[in-house]
Design a protein around this motif. Sequence first.
Motif, mmCIF file in Angstrom:
data_model
loop_
_atom_site.group_PDB
_atom_site.id
_atom_site.type_symbol
_atom_site.label_atom_id
_atom_site.label_comp_id
_atom_site.label_asym_id
_atom_site.label_seq_id
_atom_site.Cartn_x
_atom_site.Cartn_y
_atom_site.Cartn_z
ATOM 1 N N GLU A 105 4.773 -3.690 9.183
ATOM 2 C CA GLU A 105 5.455 -2.874 8.188
ATOM 3 C C GLU A 105 6.896 -2.600 8.603
ATOM 4 O O GLU A 105 7.789 -2.530 7.751
ATOM 5 C CB GLU A 105 4.702 -1.564 7.985
ATOM 6 C CG GLU A 105 3.366 -1.727 7.276
ATOM 7 C CD GLU A 105 3.548 -2.284 5.867
ATOM 8 O OE1 GLU A 105 4.421 -1.779 5.139
ATOM 9 O OE2 GLU A 105 2.837 -3.231 5.507
ATOM 10 N N LYS A 106 7.141 -2.441 9.898
ATOM 11 C CA LYS A 106 8.519 -2.233 10.350
ATOM 12 C C LYS A 106 9.372 -3.474 10.093
ATOM 13 O O LYS A 106 10.563 -3.370 9.814
ATOM 14 C CB LYS A 106 8.527 -1.876 11.835
ATOM 15 C CG LYS A 106 7.963 -0.485 12.134
ATOM 16 C CD LYS A 106 8.016 -0.178 13.625
ATOM 17 C CE LYS A 106 7.504 1.232 13.904
ATOM 18 N NZ LYS A 106 7.510 1.555 15.351
ATOM 19 N N LEU A 107 8.759 -4.649 10.208
ATOM 20 C CA LEU A 107 9.491 -5.892 9.967
ATOM 21 C C LEU A 107 9.681 -6.168 8.480
ATOM 22 O O LEU A 107 10.770 -6.545 8.038
ATOM 23 C CB LEU A 107 8.737 -7.068 10.597
ATOM 24 C CG LEU A 107 8.935 -7.381 12.076
ATOM 25 C CD1 LEU A 107 8.060 -8.549 12.465
ATOM 26 C CD2 LEU A 107 10.400 -7.685 12.367
ATOM 27 N N LEU A 108 8.632 -5.976 7.683
ATOM 28 C CA LEU A 108 8.603 -6.489 6.316
ATOM 29 C C LEU A 108 8.610 -5.411 5.252
ATOM 30 O O LEU A 108 8.975 -5.671 4.110
ATOM 31 C CB LEU A 108 7.343 -7.352 6.122
ATOM 32 C CG LEU A 108 7.141 -8.494 7.123
ATOM 33 C CD1 LEU A 108 5.750 -9.068 6.988
ATOM 34 C CD2 LEU A 108 8.189 -9.570 6.898
ATOM 35 N N GLN A 126 9.338 -2.072 2.931
ATOM 36 C CA GLN A 126 10.513 -1.410 2.389
ATOM 37 C C GLN A 126 10.264 0.084 2.184
ATOM 38 O O GLN A 126 11.072 0.772 1.585
ATOM 39 C CB GLN A 126 10.891 -2.049 1.046
ATOM 40 C CG GLN A 126 11.201 -3.529 1.142
ATOM 41 C CD GLN A 126 12.442 -3.816 1.967
ATOM 42 O OE1 GLN A 126 13.500 -3.270 1.708
ATOM 43 N NE2 GLN A 126 12.303 -4.661 2.980
ATOM 44 N N ALA A 127 9.094 0.566 2.651
ATOM 45 C CA ALA A 127 8.739 1.979 2.492
ATOM 46 C C ALA A 127 7.943 2.416 3.712
ATOM 47 O O ALA A 127 7.424 1.600 4.472
ATOM 48 C CB ALA A 127 7.927 2.184 1.215
ATOM 49 N N THR A 178 3.286 -4.035 1.533
ATOM 50 C CA THR A 178 3.633 -5.370 1.054
ATOM 51 C C THR A 178 2.501 -6.323 1.412
ATOM 52 O O THR A 178 1.813 -6.136 2.420
ATOM 53 C CB THR A 178 4.958 -5.859 1.686
ATOM 54 O OG1 THR A 178 5.184 -7.224 1.324
ATOM 55 C CG2 THR A 178 4.920 -5.749 3.199
ATOM 56 N N LEU A 179 2.322 -7.348 0.574
ATOM 57 C CA LEU A 179 1.300 -8.357 0.849
ATOM 58 C C LEU A 179 1.797 -9.443 1.793
ATOM 59 O O LEU A 179 1.013 -10.278 2.243
ATOM 60 C CB LEU A 179 0.849 -9.015 -0.464
ATOM 61 C CG LEU A 179 0.257 -8.107 -1.549
ATOM 62 C CD1 LEU A 179 -0.087 -8.937 -2.779
ATOM 63 C CD2 LEU A 179 -0.978 -7.397 -1.035
ATOM 64 N N LEU A 180 3.093 -9.425 2.096
ATOM 65 C CA LEU A 180 3.673 -10.544 2.838
ATOM 66 C C LEU A 180 3.176 -10.624 4.268
ATOM 67 O O LEU A 180 3.062 -11.714 4.833
ATOM 68 C CB LEU A 180 5.199 -10.434 2.825
ATOM 69 C CG LEU A 180 5.862 -10.616 1.451
ATOM 70 C CD1 LEU A 180 7.368 -10.472 1.578
ATOM 71 C CD2 LEU A 180 5.503 -11.979 0.858
ATOM 72 N N PHE A 184 -0.055 0.179 -0.947
ATOM 73 C CA PHE A 184 -0.295 1.617 -0.914
ATOM 74 C C PHE A 184 0.973 2.341 -0.476
ATOM 75 O O PHE A 184 1.503 2.082 0.605
ATOM 76 C CB PHE A 184 -1.447 1.928 0.047
ATOM 77 C CG PHE A 184 -2.705 1.190 -0.296
ATOM 78 C CD1 PHE A 184 -3.656 1.743 -1.122
ATOM 79 C CD2 PHE A 184 -2.931 -0.103 0.186
ATOM 80 C CE1 PHE A 184 -4.809 1.061 -1.455
ATOM 81 C CE2 PHE A 184 -4.076 -0.801 -0.136
ATOM 82 C CZ PHE A 184 -5.016 -0.215 -0.967
ATOM 83 N N PHE A 185 1.424 3.240 -1.348
ATOM 84 C CA PHE A 185 2.646 3.990 -1.089
ATOM 85 C C PHE A 185 2.342 5.474 -1.140
ATOM 86 O O PHE A 185 1.685 5.964 -2.070
ATOM 87 C CB PHE A 185 3.716 3.644 -2.127
ATOM 88 C CG PHE A 185 4.117 2.201 -2.117
ATOM 89 C CD1 PHE A 185 5.140 1.766 -1.299
ATOM 90 C CD2 PHE A 185 3.447 1.269 -2.902
ATOM 91 C CE1 PHE A 185 5.507 0.426 -1.282
ATOM 92 C CE2 PHE A 185 3.803 -0.063 -2.890
ATOM 93 C CZ PHE A 185 4.838 -0.491 -2.063
#
Length: 796
Positions: free
Chosen positions: A521-524, A526-527, A546-548, A575-576
């Motif tokens: 999540e830190k790499l990809l 945006q939230a 993100t799904l990436l 999930f946000f």
Amino acid sequence: MKISRHWLQTFCTGPLPANAELAACLTNRGFEVDLYEPAAIADGLYAGRILEIAPHPNADNLNCCKVDVGDSKPLDIVCGAPNVATEVVVVVAKPGARIGNTILQKRDVRGVESNGMLCSAKELGVGIDGDGILLLDSEEIAVGELLNEYLHLSDTIFDISITPNRGDCLSHLGMVREVVAVANLPPPTIDNPHHADIDDTVAVRIDGGASEACPYYGCIVIRNVDARRPSPWWLRTLLERCGLRSISAAVDVTNYVMLALGQPLHAFDLDKIANSIRVRFADDDEKLTLLDGTKACCNTDTLLVADEQQGLALGGIMGGMSSMVSDTTTNILLEGAFFSPQVVRGRTRQYGINSEAAFRFERGVDRHIAPQGLALGARLIKQICGGQAGPLQSSGAGSTLVSNIVVSGAHIRSLIGVPDIDTTTAADYLSALSIPVNVNGDILTVSPPSWRFDLERDVDVVEEVARSWGYDKLPETTSTGNSKMLPQPPQPYTSTKMRRRLASLGFSEAITYAFVPLHWEKLLGQATPVQLQNPISEDMSVMRTTLLGGLLDRALFNQRRQRERLRLFEIGRCFFSNENDDWTHQQPLMLAGVVVGNMQAPQWAEKARAADFFDIKGWLEFLLRDCPGVRFEADRTHTTLHPYQAVRITADINDTTVVIGTAGVLHPAITAELGFTEAPLVFELSLQALNNIRQLPQAVAVSPLPLVRRDLSVTAAANLTAAQLLECIHKEATKLPIINISLFDCYESDNIKKCYGVRLHMQGTNANLTDNDINLALEKVVNALEKTGFSLRQEG
């Protein structure tokens, strides 16, 4: 759960059904019997006393024994066990006895005739100890007595799958309540009165904040025990047959009570306890070393059993090392309590431990069985280890009463679909399961017993009746009814449609975990991701935004296994966290894809070419061809994508421009950190946003009139883009007979302006277009372009 038939029979007043019938009935009632098999592998054994022992003349590690088995003369038997001794009572297999698949015969052992065999517990299948022969209690068994019954050689072990809602059946008492209902026997009754020998007690206190987590805590002091005494063979045998290993007499007794009654007990070394027992919640970061060596760093929602100085045990889970019973223990404090499932559930995963006690407490233990378990445990410890027991000391009023469940016979018949079940029959079924019930006309008032945590609503009672009636007897009927199609709002971008379109482009669907590592999540991301309070592992510590991450991980996994050409996509939720309320979350449905490698598989007719930014843009234009007003805009601010090969995708939703996704080449720094040899192409779209577009494609008649084609050569300043050019023409074309616009040429150099070639197709609807119509349309297009900053290219 392994259940001993012999042990079950001790709770019953009549004979049990045959093994096959019992297994079939239990399976039909929801308790699947995976396997049942004989507990022992021997037959025809006798008790014998060793009279004499002499060394074997031809072998240093063997002895020649004379054994009295009640016959006219002793048997000569050669034995190599290290624990043979005179006057001990042992198990003797005479010639003709069966051990496993072998029938024993007289045989010559290095020149000495041996007329049988002295047996170990492992050889007989009544234990796991194979280092020495099995020694029997001379006061319980007579020399020459057949041992089939004494050793329970005819016992059968049933391996039964217990569903999570039936924690009450994780004991022989719990299972026998089901068995007596099958066998039509009276329900079992348990009566283990406790008799105190001394007046010693330990003060017990449950903190006010812990009273719901531990409504009852009881304990018994047992003094002057000999903890070095071994567990008797019958205790070791029962535990081992049920899947538990023998540890020490005191611990084996607690396990025996747990398997018998379902009540976990724990034995403390009384001399290691400071004055009194206190049940409380742990202080933040309070440390406790457990029996398995785990060092637990507790938090404030962890229940502890403590003394005045320190924590002694994790409530309902495992005892601590500091107060454990050892060979030097002379005084024991035996604990029996009721711990709420809510306070135990999840703690085993939180601290990375597991125990038989926690397995039962988190599913629910009988609220009122603790005093019976303590009485039985104290009696067995005194019987095996000696000592004197004090009175039962307890704290807490027990858990609150469970509300009655009221259900009508009509409701039972309606749900089961059997009109023959009346209230009397239903009441008989429930009574056979030891469930109190009162009948008043067609109304049943059921009082859930203290061990049935699963009985909460009327449908739970109906299930009990259906189980007793027999699932195999329920009628097979086909339900019919008038169905009416409900209105469905238009959704042009359904998951099924997107899957089909991507499959047609050569993509394969992947399904990855919603729990991901934080560094992804830190790499990809945006939230800020939602953190899990109790993650399964460090690699599943947050919920994805993100799904990436999952797709890139799978792409890298495949690439390292020589799969060089990959096209993967996934449809799933992200999930946000809501900034205003940490407990509510937005969960949009997203679509993402990853492309790695060449456009085509190797072939002779075309040179290999790596997929690039324009390929993925073309695929997205195909996916979104039904979306009105979709636009691709350069995005140099996206931290995950290459700053010069990234776009954000926008569309008009309710007269508002909304970002529906992003696409581009993965940022070089992230590419290197993840370990890719070449930068993957990625995209991510919000299906939830797309489905807010309610403007669906409209069918129009195909015009038979001829097309008119006109090409425009347009120049533009450096700050204007082809997207702005096409958007300007599209807006003007809605009022003109222009049916198609395409960009067919683009030229840039350092010394001239940008130059674009645009092709317009025009067509009349009712009549052919005249030159005047065509020129007027072109004039309006050129005027609109000039207002935006574009101009027609001048010849020369």
